[in-house]
Design an enzyme around this catalytic site. Structure first.
Site, PDB file in Angstrom:
ATOM      1  N   CYS A  83     -55.830  49.173 -34.034  1.00 53.60           N
ATOM      2  CA  CYS A  83     -54.714  49.758 -33.285  1.00 53.60           C
ATOM      3  C   CYS A  83     -54.523  51.183 -33.789  1.00 53.60           C
ATOM      4  O   CYS A  83     -54.098  51.389 -34.928  1.00 53.60           O
ATOM      5  CB  CYS A  83     -53.444  48.940 -33.480  1.00 53.60           C
ATOM      6  SG  CYS A  83     -51.985  49.611 -32.643  1.00 53.60           S
ATOM      7  N   CYS A 214     -51.141  53.545 -26.191  1.00 57.25           N
ATOM      8  CA  CYS A 214     -52.194  52.787 -26.873  1.00 57.25           C
ATOM      9  C   CYS A 214     -53.174  53.801 -27.437  1.00 57.25           C
ATOM     10  O   CYS A 214     -53.797  54.555 -26.681  1.00 57.25           O
ATOM     11  CB  CYS A 214     -52.884  51.824 -25.909  1.00 57.25           C
ATOM     12  SG  CYS A 214     -54.306  50.947 -26.626  1.00 57.25           S
TER      13      CYS A 214
END
Length: 285
Positions: A83, A214
């Protein structure tokens, strides 16, 4: 349970300091923490643990190279490989907590080592590694088929160019895709060029739904846009910087011919402790 709340371009996380690996973090606890009505609310959980105490074989194998392991869980409780926004927030927490010094150093993730670079304040840069371009793919979004480019940044992405402004798309339901092509699920990005080396993007993340940003998805969208601009469908994206606008702000993606880097903000906003006995039985249990 002690926690902090942070975000990177409004991709938000519950941070759980667990340096010695004493937390028993179950999927049920993760989903309770991430619940935006009955919990703290977040797109995912970042457990901050030393590699040698992580209980994660891949992280323990990297203990000689990195002290800290980013144990990232999606909002649905499932483990995730990587991430980018979370790693920036993870690094900012380590520096502000006095557990790491400003500078450049590696962090272990399920996708391998990732180097971070940060000062005492300001933006954080993450070396995201060389993008793995895997060819074309398709997804159904709100019943309409979109073709895109499959890109792995340690986790799977399908970056789909669109002609309309991205704000007009319905991402309330999960995109459909071929599980034979995406056996581990996929993060789907819709992106549109708005200027030279500048795109806007929205994303539906597996395990979390639509998020405000993201990091790995921003890199995937920039890869797809850069290769399309160069008239290519594979290989390394041309050297240069790309701006990626997401609903939560803006990040910069840099390609240097060898790797990709993601730069953007990382903000810690609150800290506290959960109450004794929480979480108790949830509705429907």
């Amino acid at each position: 349970m002690r926690f902090l709340k942070g975000h990177g371009t409004e991709n938000d996380f519950v941070i759980l300091p667990d340096p010695d690996g004493s937390l028993d973090l179950t999927p049920e606890t993760v989903t309770a923490l991430c619940d935006r009505r009955a919990g703290i609310g977040a797109d995912g959980v970042l457990r901050v643990v030393r590699c040698k105490a992580s209980g994660e074989p891949r992280a323990e194998a990297l203990a000689g190279d990195a002290e800290w392991f980013m144990d990232y869980r999606n909002a649905d409780g499932n483990l995730a490989e990587m991430c980018g926004n979370g790693l920036r927030v993870f690094a900012r927490y380590l520096v502000e907590a006095g557990l790491a010094a400003p500078g450049e150093w590696p962090v272990a993730t399920r996708a391998g080592l990732r180097r971070v670079e940060l000062a005492a304040s300001g933006d954080v840069t993450v070396d995201m590694g060389p993008p793995d371009v895997q060819g074309p793919g398709t997804a159904l979004v709100a019943g309409r088929s979109y073709a895109g480019l499959r890109v792995s940044l340690g986790n799977p992405h399908l970056a789909c160019p669109v002609e309309e402004p991205v704000r007009g798309f319905d991402l309330s339901l999960p995109p459909s895709f071929d599980p034979a092509v995406f056996p581990d699920g996929v993060n789907v990005e819709l992106f549109r060029p708005v200027a030279d080396r500048h795109v806007e993007m929205r994303v539906y993340e597996r395990g979390s739904g639509e998020t405000r940003s993201c990091g790995t998805g921003a890199v995937a969208a920039a890869v797809a846009a850069a290769l399309a601009g160069a008239g290519e469908a594979a290989g390394s994206p041309p050297v240069g910087d790309w701006l990626v606008d997401v609903p939560g702000g803006r990040v910069t993606v840099t390609f240097d011919g060898t790797t990709s880097r993601l730069r953007g903000p990382a903000v810690l906003v609150a800290e506290g402790e959960t109450r004794a006995g929480w979480p108790g039985p949830r509705h429907g249990d």
